[in-house]
Enzyme design. Structure first.
Site, PDB file in Angstrom:
ATOM      1  N   ILE A 463      14.776  68.781-102.479  1.00  0.00           N
ATOM      2  CA  ILE A 463      15.491  68.273-103.657  1.00  0.00           C
ATOM      3  C   ILE A 463      14.614  67.389-104.528  1.00  0.00           C
ATOM      4  O   ILE A 463      15.045  66.929-105.586  1.00  0.00           O
ATOM      5  CB  ILE A 463      16.750  67.490-103.238  1.00  0.00           C
ATOM      6  CG1 ILE A 463      16.378  66.313-102.343  1.00  0.00           C
ATOM      7  CG2 ILE A 463      17.759  68.400-102.572  1.00  0.00           C
ATOM      8  CD1 ILE A 463      17.568  65.436-101.966  1.00  0.00           C
ATOM      9  N   GLY A 466       7.184  64.001-104.750  1.00  0.00           N
ATOM     10  CA  GLY A 466       6.396  62.949-105.354  1.00  0.00           C
ATOM     11  C   GLY A 466       4.933  63.163-105.098  1.00  0.00           C
ATOM     12  O   GLY A 466       4.502  64.193-104.568  1.00  0.00           O
ATOM     13  N   GLY A 467       4.137  62.156-105.462  1.00  0.00           N
ATOM     14  CA  GLY A 467       2.702  62.289-105.287  1.00  0.00           C
ATOM     15  C   GLY A 467       2.266  62.204-103.840  1.00  0.00           C
ATOM     16  O   GLY A 467       1.204  62.710-103.486  1.00  0.00           O
ATOM     17  N   GLY A 469       4.628  62.719-101.037  1.00  0.00           N
ATOM     18  CA  GLY A 469       5.564  63.327-100.115  1.00  0.00           C
ATOM     19  C   GLY A 469       6.643  64.102-100.825  1.00  0.00           C
ATOM     20  O   GLY A 469       6.673  64.203-102.061  1.00  0.00           O
ATOM     21  N   CYS A 470       7.591  64.678-100.008  1.00  0.00           N
ATOM     22  CA  CYS A 470       8.702  65.459-100.535  1.00  0.00           C
ATOM     23  C   CYS A 470       9.999  64.933 -99.960  1.00  0.00           C
ATOM     24  O   CYS A 470      10.032  64.290 -98.889  1.00  0.00           O
ATOM     25  CB  CYS A 470       8.532  66.934-100.162  1.00  0.00           C
ATOM     26  SG  CYS A 470       7.019  67.680-100.799  1.00  0.00           S
ATOM     27  N   VAL A 471      11.109  65.210-100.666  1.00  0.00           N
ATOM     28  CA  VAL A 471      12.428  64.786-100.237  1.00  0.00           C
ATOM     29  C   VAL A 471      13.253  66.030 -99.983  1.00  0.00           C
ATOM     30  O   VAL A 471      13.298  66.947-100.817  1.00  0.00           O
ATOM     31  CB  VAL A 471      13.108  63.884-101.293  1.00  0.00           C
ATOM     32  CG1 VAL A 471      14.481  63.440-100.797  1.00  0.00           C
ATOM     33  CG2 VAL A 471      12.242  62.676-101.603  1.00  0.00           C
ATOM     34  N   LYS A 484      12.882  61.849 -96.422  1.00  0.00           N
ATOM     35  CA  LYS A 484      11.666  61.698 -97.194  1.00  0.00           C
ATOM     36  C   LYS A 484      10.482  61.844 -96.268  1.00  0.00           C
ATOM     37  O   LYS A 484      10.278  61.011 -95.375  1.00  0.00           O
ATOM     38  CB  LYS A 484      11.652  60.336 -97.901  1.00  0.00           C
ATOM     39  CG  LYS A 484      10.473  60.162 -98.855  1.00  0.00           C
ATOM     40  CD  LYS A 484      10.602  58.833 -99.600  1.00  0.00           C
ATOM     41  CE  LYS A 484       9.478  58.664-100.612  1.00  0.00           C
ATOM     42  NZ  LYS A 484       9.585  57.386-101.348  1.00  0.00           N
ATOM     43  N   ASP A 579       7.656  48.660-108.277  1.00  0.00           N
ATOM     44  CA  ASP A 579       7.721  50.009-108.868  1.00  0.00           C
ATOM     45  C   ASP A 579       9.148  50.328-109.314  1.00  0.00           C
ATOM     46  O   ASP A 579       9.682  51.401-109.042  1.00  0.00           O
ATOM     47  CB  ASP A 579       7.231  51.042-107.853  1.00  0.00           C
ATOM     48  CG  ASP A 579       6.978  52.402-108.514  1.00  0.00           C
ATOM     49  OD1 ASP A 579       6.861  52.435-109.761  1.00  0.00           O
ATOM     50  OD2 ASP A 579       6.903  53.411-107.800  1.00  0.00           O
TER      51      ASP A 579
END
Length: 810
Positions: A463, A466-467, A469-471, A484, A579
């Site tokens: 879904i 990112g730079g 990792g993935c979710v 995550k 962030d």
């Protein structure tokens, strides 16, 4: 039917070949009705119809006066007839006679349709009125019908119309009817006997004539001396034409009203005596006629004087009317000029307002540029002052860098060993973080559970990405979760895993994402699943999601301020997110905010000096959405590389402005500041949010601009008071404000209520400005105030504060 043509030129019969002619020696009966017709059968038709109804006649005589045009049309324009050549004149005359023929045929058709036998008298004359008078005189016409203006006898000048001219010059034995639009306007009765029709000679015996004398009325009724003279001349001419040798006249008494037939006598002497007696009486009658003529002349003079006086009065009335019309026209012109002047004035005012607005915008730009200039100068001074510090501490930084590099190499070797052994424990992770053997408060999941929840981390369940990792969305026994997974080969991803696992395991807040557990073996974190995605997706309306209204956006600002206050107030270490952006703000099923993305956070001990970082980031945060960059890092952090709580305040201010405008963050604070200074804040608001309340949007914009100040020292601290004020902006719109809490002047809630002499309570600043501007009357009753003293209303202030301090209702 026959055509009467007296005094016509020879070519007229040729021009009218289809009309039968009449013997010119014959005369129409003088008792017939004669109608003067013009050149327009349409206008004259009603005149003829009135004549047919009025006289019920079976026979009528039409009089038409033909006027030869004085100019001849040519290709070069109209030329006078006496200057054109004969061929052009003859051709034009033929055309004129042809038109006259067509016109007369139409008159004949009108008469035939009315079953009336027409006769026509066609004459040529330079003026129509003189032609009509000549026809009446020549043919002794006794009945004449002609058209006229309804008020010709009052308004027309003497001799200026055909009717007036005809009335003055036609003999009085002619009875005239003036008709306009089928209605009788005026009628002049005949007041003289026509001797031409009543006196005639008849032969009795050879060589003898008998004089049949008409009845002669009393001469005193003749108003016109000329008419009396005409009658006397007619009698004299008649008498002079009698052969006195062959006729005798009977004596006429002075009281006789007519001449009787003379008896013949055989005696010549008696006839001579009777003739002398008759001559004497005729001389007496002539004297009486002269006397009557003089009286009539006097009466006529009086009538003419009255007529000229009435004409003069009418001319004066006409002059007054013309002056009134000129005045009305002048007034209308003045009114039109006044309207044009007002429009020009309004246009000039609009131009002035536009120029003033442009000038204000220019002044605002000057203020902004001046502010930037001072900031640059200040930054220059700061850079110059710190340059010496940097140069002096370069050696120390080099030593520190060597130590950091050594630690980095050591961490890399340890991670390599862990990957080879494929065993990572929570205690080792704690050692990586640097907090000793403190236990982490989360559940550890084996790798098999994550594989089962995501079908081996299938792309179907992915879904987000990112730079580092993935979710994935997964299904576990407790329901849906978000997993995550960080990349093993990325050192930055490992550091994010450690930071988030530590912080979220120690922190619990309604507006922070909830960490369910972790899998150190797979470098994965398990969160609660938030179905409405990120705030970034809602602002750009990803997948055509419905927009957020202004109430939801205001509530989110309040929730984010509470979450940041919680992080900055944590003990023993203050947590700086580092962030904060819409991509790291998640929305649950009720669209409540949850802050995540703690991979770049820092923990600052409460007693440590400002600017010292216990945990240091290897690289700054990056946005993975190039098409809509929702990251605008703190300029001061970019300059000094020191992360403080004011950096979170700057990011929070950018998010506030994004929620107000729905625009990207780059250059957003400058754009909103320019709109506020030029009083055009409404032009930059997001229309998808609905109609923002003016007080709410104004205060939120002011708060966002304070948070995004270039100088961190001028940014506000997130304190409980600030958060409570933001909550009040939302609660005041969610529940009705009691009317007693509103200022009668501003119609806003009062924070400093004061009682005036009229007994009403106002906002202190508003009533003071009212009095300072010269207002000595009550704003509510418009009555004069007894005094200008103001008394603070402490009870109402406490009631307002208690109402504002009520907790926020979801």
């Amino acid at each position: 039917m026959k055509l009467l043509r007296p005094a016509l030129e020879a070519g007229l019969l040729d021009a009218l070949p289809s009309l039968p002619s009449i013997n010119l020696e014959a005369r129409p009966p003088t008792d017939l009705v004669h109608v003067a017709v013009g050149t327009s059968p349409e206008k004259t038709q009603r005149l003829l119809e009135w004549t047919f109804r009025r006289f019920r006649c079976r026979e009528v005589v039409l009089i038409h006066v033909h006027r030869l045009s004085q100019t001849i049309p040519t290709l070069l324009g109209n030329l006078p007839a006496n200057q054109a050549n004969e061929q052009l004149v003859s051709a034009h005359r033929m055309v004129e006679w042809g038109n006259t023929k067509k016109m007369l045929l139409r008159y004949l058709d009108i008469c035939y349709r009315s079953q009336v036998q027409p006769k026509i008298i066609l004459v040529k004359a330079e003026h129509v009125q003189s032609g009509i008078v000549n026809v009446v005189n020549k043919y002794c016409i006794q009945k004449l019908v002609m058209g006229a203006s309804p008020v010709y006898c009052l308004r027309a000048k003497p001799g200026s119309s055909k009717a007036i001219y005809t009335l003055k010059n036609v003999p009085s034995f002619c009875e005239i009817w003036f008709v306009k639009k089928g209605r009788l306007v005026w009628m002049r009765e005949a007041n003289e006997i026509n001797f031409a029709s009543t006196v005639s000679w008849t032969e009795t015996l050879p060589g003898e004539r008998k004089l049949e004398r008409p009845e002669v009325r009393n001469l005193s009724h003749f108003n016109n001396p000329k008419e009396s003279a005409f009658l006397i001349d007619s009698i004299s001419q008649t008498a002079s034409g009698v052969n006195l040798d062959n006729s005798t006249l009977s004596p006429i008494s002075s009281s006789s009203t007519y001449f009787r037939d003379a008896k013949r006598s055989p005696s010549h002497t008696n006839s001579q005596e009777q003739l002398e007696a008759l001559s004497g009486r005729l001389i007496g009658i002539i004297d009486e006629a002269k006397t009557a003529k003089e009286a009539a002349s006097a009466d006529l003079s009086k009538c003419m004087e009255l007529k000229f006086a009435s004409a003069k009065a009418f001319n004066m009335v006409k002059a007054f009317e013309a002056a009134r019309l000129r005045e009305i026209k002048f007034r209308e012109e003045l009114e039109a000029l006044l309207v044009a002047t007002k429009l020009q004035k309004d246009e000039l005012i609009n131009q002035k307002n536009k120029i003033v607005e442009e000038l204000e915008g220019a002044l605002s730009n000057v203020v902004i540029l001046d502010d930037h200039y001072h900031q640059v100068v200040h930054l220059k001074d700061e850079v110059a002052s710190e340059l010496d510090k940097v140069l002096s501490s370069t050696a120390n930084l080099e030593l520190e860098n060597q130590k950091i590099q050594h630690q980095k190499d050591e961490y890399a070797r340890q991670i390599a060993r862990l990957r080879c052994n494929n065993h990572v424990t929570s205690k080792i992770c704690n050692k990586f973080i640097g907090f000793g053997n403190d236990s982490l408060d989360f559940k550890e999941f084996p790798l098999s559970d994550l594989h089962a929840a995501t079908f081996g981390f299938s792309d179907t369940f992915k879904i987000g990405q990112g730079g580092h990792g993935c979710v994935y969305k997964g299904e576990m026994s407790n329901g849906s979760v978000a997993i995550k997974k960080f990349h093993h080969h990325s050192v930055q991803g490992q550091q994010e895993f450690q930071h988030e696992a530590f912080v979220l395991s120690k922190m619990r807040h309604p507006h922070l994402v909830t960490l369910i557990g972790a899998c150190p073996e797979a470098l994965s974190l398990v969160y609660e699943y938030l179905p409405n995605g990120t705030l970034h997706d809602r602002l750009i309306r990803k997948s055509m999601t419905p927009p957020l209204d202004w109430k939801a956006r205001t509530r989110m600002i309040v929730e984010l301020s509470g979450a940041l206050l919680f992080l900055h107030s944590s003990k023993p270490e203050k947590i700086i997110h580092g962030d904060l952006k819409p991509l790291n703000i998640f929305l649950d099923s009720n669209f409540h905010c949850k802050v995540g993305g703690f991979g770049f956070c820092e923990l600052v001990p409460e007693m440590v000096a400002s600017g010292f970082r216990l945990l240091r980031q290897n690289s700054g945060p990056k946005s993975s959405f190039a098409e809509f960059p929702y990251s605008d890092p703190d300029p001061e952090y970019q300059r000094t590389n020191i992360l403080t709580s004011k950096s979170d305040v700057y990011s929070f201010g950018i998010i506030v402005l994004q929620l107000l405008t729905g625009r990207p963050p780059l250059g957003l604070s400058t754009e909103v500041r320019r709109a506020v200074l030029s009083s055009r804040l409404s032009t930059v608001l997001d229309r998808n949010a609905g109609e923002w309340p003016k007080d709410v949007v104004g205060k939120l914009a002011e708060f966002g601009l304070k948070c995004t100040n270039m100088n961190s020292c001028k940014r506000p601290e997130l304190t409980p008071t600030v958060v409570k004020e933001l909550e009040q902006l939302y609660t005041m719109q969610e529940r009705p404000i009691p009317s007693s809490f509103l200022c009668p002047i501003l119609q806003e809630i009062m924070y400093d209520p004061e009682v005036a002499a009229d007994g009403f309570t106002y906002e202190g600043k508003a009533i003071q400005e009212w009095i300072a501007s010269g207002g000595e009357t009550s704003p509510m009753t418009n009555l004069r105030l007894e005094n200008l003293n103001l008394t603070p209303n402490h009870a109402l202030r406490l009631a307002i504060q208690d109402w504002l301090s009520q907790p926020l209702q979801s």
